[in-house]
Each structure stands twice: as C-alpha cells, then as structure tokens.
Enzyme design. Structure first.
Site, PDB file in Angstrom:
ATOM      1  N   LYS A   1       0.873  -1.142  -0.121  1.00 45.82           N
ATOM      2  CA  LYS A   1      -0.100  -0.052  -0.011  1.00 45.82           C
ATOM      3  C   LYS A   1       0.783   1.325  -0.087  1.00 45.82           C
ATOM      4  O   LYS A   1       1.765   1.390   0.706  1.00 45.82           O
ATOM      5  CB  LYS A   1      -0.889  -0.134   1.286  1.00 45.82           C
ATOM      6  CG  LYS A   1      -1.683   1.512   1.413  1.00 45.82           C
ATOM      7  CD  LYS A   1      -2.712   1.173   2.580  1.00 45.82           C
ATOM      8  CE  LYS A   1      -3.331   2.390   2.734  1.00 45.82           C
ATOM      9  NZ  LYS A   1      -4.200   2.570   4.064  1.00 45.82           N
TER      10      LYS A   1
ATOM     11  N   LYS B   1     -10.447  12.644   8.013  1.00 48.36           N
ATOM     12  CA  LYS B   1      -9.868  12.507   9.281  1.00 48.36           C
ATOM     13  C   LYS B   1      -9.828  13.503  10.364  1.00 48.36           C
ATOM     14  O   LYS B   1      -9.499  14.702   9.810  1.00 48.36           O
ATOM     15  CB  LYS B   1      -8.435  11.845   9.195  1.00 48.36           C
ATOM     16  CG  LYS B   1      -8.478  10.385   8.567  1.00 48.36           C
ATOM     17  CD  LYS B   1      -6.868   9.803   8.573  1.00 48.36           C
ATOM     18  CE  LYS B   1      -6.616   8.416   8.185  1.00 48.36           C
ATOM     19  NZ  LYS B   1      -7.562   7.422   8.534  1.00 48.36           N
TER      20      LYS B   1
ATOM     21  N   ASP C   1       1.505   6.188   5.687  1.00 42.37           N
ATOM     22  CA  ASP C   1       0.302   5.260   5.018  1.00 42.37           C
ATOM     23  C   ASP C   1       0.983   4.632   3.825  1.00 42.37           C
ATOM     24  O   ASP C   1       0.475   4.097   3.061  1.00 42.37           O
ATOM     25  CB  ASP C   1      -0.764   6.082   4.711  1.00 42.37           C
ATOM     26  CG  ASP C   1      -2.155   5.191   5.016  1.00 42.37           C
ATOM     27  OD1 ASP C   1      -1.993   4.035   5.441  1.00 42.37           O
ATOM     28  OD2 ASP C   1      -3.314   5.412   4.479  1.00 42.37           O
TER      29      ASP C   1
ATOM     30  N   GLU D   1      -9.423   3.449   1.918  1.00 38.67           N
ATOM     31  CA  GLU D   1      -9.023   3.872   0.461  1.00 38.67           C
ATOM     32  C   GLU D   1      -7.742   2.601   0.280  1.00 38.67           C
ATOM     33  O   GLU D   1      -7.634   2.222  -0.927  1.00 38.67           O
ATOM     34  CB  GLU D   1      -8.473   4.970   0.296  1.00 38.67           C
ATOM     35  CG  GLU D   1      -6.947   5.332   0.893  1.00 38.67           C
ATOM     36  CD  GLU D   1      -6.842   5.115   2.273  1.00 38.67           C
ATOM     37  OE1 GLU D   1      -7.790   5.214   2.904  1.00 38.67           O
ATOM     38  OE2 GLU D   1      -5.670   5.084   2.952  1.00 38.67           O
TER      39      GLU D   1
ATOM     40  N   ARG E   1      -7.690  -0.551   0.934  1.00 44.65           N
ATOM     41  CA  ARG E   1      -8.418  -1.873   0.203  1.00 44.65           C
ATOM     42  C   ARG E   1      -8.610  -1.474  -1.061  1.00 44.65           C
ATOM     43  O   ARG E   1      -8.734  -2.581  -1.841  1.00 44.65           O
ATOM     44  CB  ARG E   1      -9.612  -2.238   1.080  1.00 44.65           C
ATOM     45  CG  ARG E   1     -10.661  -1.431   1.203  1.00 44.65           C
ATOM     46  CD  ARG E   1     -11.470  -1.771   2.327  1.00 44.65           C
ATOM     47  NE  ARG E   1     -10.895  -1.204   3.556  1.00 44.65           N
ATOM     48  CZ  ARG E   1     -11.625  -1.518   4.883  1.00 44.65           C
ATOM     49  NH1 ARG E   1     -12.893  -1.981   4.968  1.00 44.65           N
ATOM     50  NH2 ARG E   1     -11.053  -0.879   5.925  1.00 44.65           N
TER      51      ARG E   1
END
Ligand code: BES
Ligand code: MN
Ligand code: ZN
Length: 493
Positions: free
Chosen positions: A267, A279, A290, A351, A353
């Site tokens: 990812k 968020k 991330d 997002e 996934r």
C-alpha cells in the site's frame, strides 16, 4: 560499517572495546570468564564491588584491563542466563551501542553471543548483531540543516570458535547487512514527509533499486496506463489529488523463468487525509506513514538485490494520495475495479483496500506461487494487537505457518487473525457488488476479507502493519517492519 569475523582467544584480540555479557545468575559466562582470568580477577572484583551487574540493560565501561589486548571492556547486563535468546541478545546489543555512542570508539568486538552465552545459532547471532547495530545507529536527519551526532563505531567484530562458526557467522552477517539495508530504505521512505515522498518519489526509489542491482526489471505506469488497465478502484482514490498516481511494477528474477514468483503488493498512500470522509487533525501528520507497506516491499526488494537470492519476486505497488477536493470521490460513489467487481465507496477513508484490490488483480498476471500484501490498513488492527505484532490474515494454513515462523526467527513478529467469509456479510451493498466498509466490529478482519475477494483462495496473505510500521511520541519514526519478516520468509520459501 564492517563486521569482521574474529577467531582466537578473546583476551588476546586487539580492540578498543570488548563487549562482555554479565548474567544475574550462575558463573561468569565464556568470554567474560576468559577476561577475568587474564586480568587476574578484575571483572569479578568489579561485580563484587557493585560497579557492574547482570540486570538487563545495565552497562559499565571499564578501562585499564591488565593482561588483555583490549583497551576497555563494556560489561552488559543480560538478565537471567536461562532466558538469554535472540530477543535478549538484541536488547543487550542495543544497550551496548547506546553506551558506546559518546565514547568516540571506532571499533569493538561483541562477545554477547560467544561460547553458548546465548541460545542462538552462529548464523542468527551474527545476523541479529548486524541488524541491531545498523538500526541502532540509524538517524533520519537529511532534512535538518545540521546533521545529528553519529556514533563513531565503524567496526564490530563477531568472534567465533571454529571454522564452521566462521562460515555461519559470515553468512549471518551478510544476510543481516542485506536486511539492514532494506530496513533502512523502508525507514527513510517512511520518514520522508508527503511533500517529498510522493508517488513519483516512490517510483524513483524503485528505479534506483533496478539500476543499482542485477536481475531487476521495472515498469512504472502513469494514470493513462492505469486507466487503460481498468483500475477504477485505484483511480477513485487518487481522484481528489493533484499529485499524479503511479503503479510501480518491480520484478526481481533470481531463478529461471519457469519458477513461479512470489508477488508482494504494498500500500503506497503517500498521504491519507481520509478524503471526503476526512480524518480529524490529531496525529494527522502520521498519515505520511500510510505508504509504509510500499516502503516495506521496496526495502525487501533492495535486500533481495543485495543478496541476489535464487528466487523470483515481483513487487506491485499502487501509489497515490488520498485527498479531498472538488474532484474527489464522494461517499456513495460506485467504481469498477480491474477485476470487474463494482464497489460502493461508503467511506473514502477505507482507501487502502481500494488501491490494493486493483494491485492484487494485476498481480494475478504473474501466476504467482504466493501473493502477499502489506498495508497500514486499519486502526482496528492497532487496537487489537498494539505495536508488538503485525496482523496476519490468510486462509492458507501452510502459508500462515511459514510467515509466523519467519516473524519469530527474525524478531519481527506477526499474529494470525481471522478472515472468515462471515466477515464479508456486513459489506453487502444494495447498489454494487460490494461496499468498501462493513460494521466497525472486527474492522481489521472485514478489511482483510474485502482484499480476499481480489485474490485467489490459497496462496494469499495480508499483513496489516498499521501498528508496527512506525512509532509515535518521542521516538516517532518508521521502523522498517516488516522487512525482516519478509526477507526471512523469502530466504526460506
Ligand atoms: N491508513 C488508515 C489506517 C490507519 C489509521 C493506520 C491509523 C494507522 C493508524 C486507513 O486508510 C484507514 O483510514 N482505515 C479506516 C478504515 C475505516 C474507515 C473502515 C480506519 O481504520 O479507521
Ligand atoms: Mn484511510
Ligand atoms: Zn490509509
């Protein structure tokens, strides 16, 4: 840094510092006893006078050891000798590195695992020593105007008893150095802020690996090509972002083409604002991490480049930002993934996934033996496991056993979590084939189940590194996990 293998009697080895273990129980261990004998009982007197001891993490630096070739000794508390395994070896060595940080010493020899002091093989003790040392000296200061003080230690000797030990130690040190190189790359990429570490930056990092090592091929796809592939799930995430998305395909071929590869999908969200499902601000800076799944996969590929292992591995890295904006995907929008399945995006913050769904579909074209995806996927996984274990989700028991064992051996542990089909039930949609969120309960497992819809039943595993990829607070920074686990898995596959 160098890690020369040393043979010969400990007390006669020339070094600035001999790192010696002390336990809370039992007699002085191997090398420590030899030093004690050579110095006519100096070490034992130190312990007796209370100036050194076996308590975990306690260190005492001793100069003027008569009768030895060492200019000093660092006595390191190692706790109970019966418990002294790989994990304790790592802590002790890390305490030793901290104690030597400000001494200005340039070389040392670690006797912490010498002569059965530790219940660890010569291979693993060398590997762990190298990894630990390299990661203790790691600093991320490339964006500071003045660089942080660096440890002067440039050579750490690894003592061995015989020729067999020397061979094993050399092999362990080489693997440890390769793992450390991968870990450090993963940490650098993770630590760089989102205005530096963009999808384009990740692509350059992949290109650098392909340039620097043999047996790599690379393909970097831009948005028009991603669109032609029909990756509507990935595109829906990047829609609100000005920064262009990339799909990085980095292929390592260390085995004949007839050998099925292992596929690694990472990812690569270079910043996760949550999108329209935005968020809250607290700790939002940490969403630069991330992309640590991508960083872990690239780090692993770098390690493979160093090792030139006889396997085939293909990395598939979807990279983009998750931003709000007038072009951003709205909650309720329905997108079509490359697999053909339509997805109702009920929450734009789920997002990871979405981009991985298309990466997993793409990976199928390589007919892989195993497909692993690595992602900072859910806050729920952090709630479940904290920062100690990576979440492992798979319906393949054999693959689970391999990954769990790799995690144990490399001190980069994973814990198996369920991904049964029942977790998919909450993700039914009235409007599309599937929704991208279910109920809050069991969030890490429903996310894993969503991914499983885009992979084959067997041979797929998902690693949720949301809790393990970085640390918060005073020691905020990327950890480089799960590079040690992945490399160990690949070396033993
Ligand atoms: N990147 C986050 C997961 C995350 C959050 C990792 C905090 C580490 C710390 C992911 O994209 C996300 O936002 N997941 C949501 C999923 C939810 C909307 C179903 C989450 O975990 O809250
Ligand atoms: Mn998110
Ligand atoms: Zn995310």
């Amino acid at each position: 840094m160098q890690f020369p293998v040393k043979r010969g009697a400990p007390a006669s080895q020339k070094t600035a510092c001999a790192i010696l273990p002390l336990f809370e129980n039992g007699p002085l261990p191997g090398a420590t006893r030899e030093f004690d004998t050579a110095t006519d009982g100096q070490i034992a007197r130190f312990v007796k006078s209370g100036n050194a001891g076996g308590a975990v993490g306690r260190t005492a630096l001793v100069y003027g050891l008569n009768g030895t070739a060492a200019a000093s000794a660092l006595l390191v508390g190692c706790g109970n000798s019966d418990d002294f395994g790989a994990k304790q070896l790592r802590s002790a060595l890390s305490a030793a590195a901290d104690a030597l940080r400000n001494t200005g010493m340039r070389d040392a020899i670690s006797y912490l695992a010498y002569a059965d002091a530790a219940d660890v093989s010569a291979y693993y003790s060398a590997r762990i020593s190298v990894e630990t040392f390299r990661s203790t000296v790691y600093r991320f200061d490339e964006l500071k105007s003045r660089s942080d003080a660096r440890i002067k230690l440039a050579r750490l000797g690894l003592p061995v008893a015989d020729a067999e030990g020397a061979r094993e130690s050399r092999r362990g040190a080489a693997d440890g150095a390769a793992i450390a190189a991968g870990v450090n790359l993963a940490r650098d990429l993770g630590n760089r802020p989102a205005n530096v570490c963009t999808p384009t930056h990740l692509a350059s990092a992949a290109q650098a690996i392909a340039n620097d090592y043999d047996n790599f091929e690379i393909e970097i796809l831009g948005e028009p090509e991603i669109e032609r592939l029909g990756m509507g799930a990935l595109l829906s995430v990047t829609h609100g972002a000005e920064e262009p998305a990339r799909l990085i395909v980095l292929n390592y071929r260390g085995a004949p083409a007839s050998t099925a590869p292992i596929a690694l999908c990472g990812k690569g969200i270079t910043f996760d604002t949550g999108g329209i499902s935005i968020k809250p601000s607290a700790k939002l800076d940490e969403m630069k991490f991330d992309m640590c799944g991508a960083a872990g996969v690239l780090g692993t590929m770098k390690s493979l480049g160093e090792l030139q292992a006889a396997i085939n591995v293909v990395a598939v890295i979807p990279a983009c930002e998750n931003m709000p904006g007038s072009r951003a995907t709205r909650p309720g929008d329905i997108v079509k993934s490359m697999s053909g399945q339509t997805i109702e995006v009920l929450n734009t913050d789920a997002e990871g996934r979405l981009i991985l769904a298309d990466a997993l579909t793409y990976a199928k074209r390589f007919k892989p033996r195993y497909v692993l995806d690595v992602a900072t996927l859910t806050g729920a996984c952090v709630v479940a496991l904290g920062r100690l274990y990576t979440g492992l989700f798979t319906n393949d028991d054999d693959l689970a056993a391999r990954l769990l064992a790799a995690g144990q051996r490399s001190l980069d542990k994973a814990w198996r979590m369920p991904a049964d089909d029942e977790y998919g039930e909450a993700m039914k949609s009235n409007f599309a084939d599937v929704a991208n969120i279910g109920s809050r309960d069991g969030g890490a497992s429903s996310a894993a189940h969503f991914l499983s819809r885009f992979a084959d039943r067997t041979g797929w595993a998902h690693l949720d590194i949301a809790g393990t990829a970085w640390l918060s607070g005073a020691s905020k920074g990327a950890t480089g996990r799960p590079v040690p686990l992945l490399v160990d898995f690949l070396l033993n596959v």
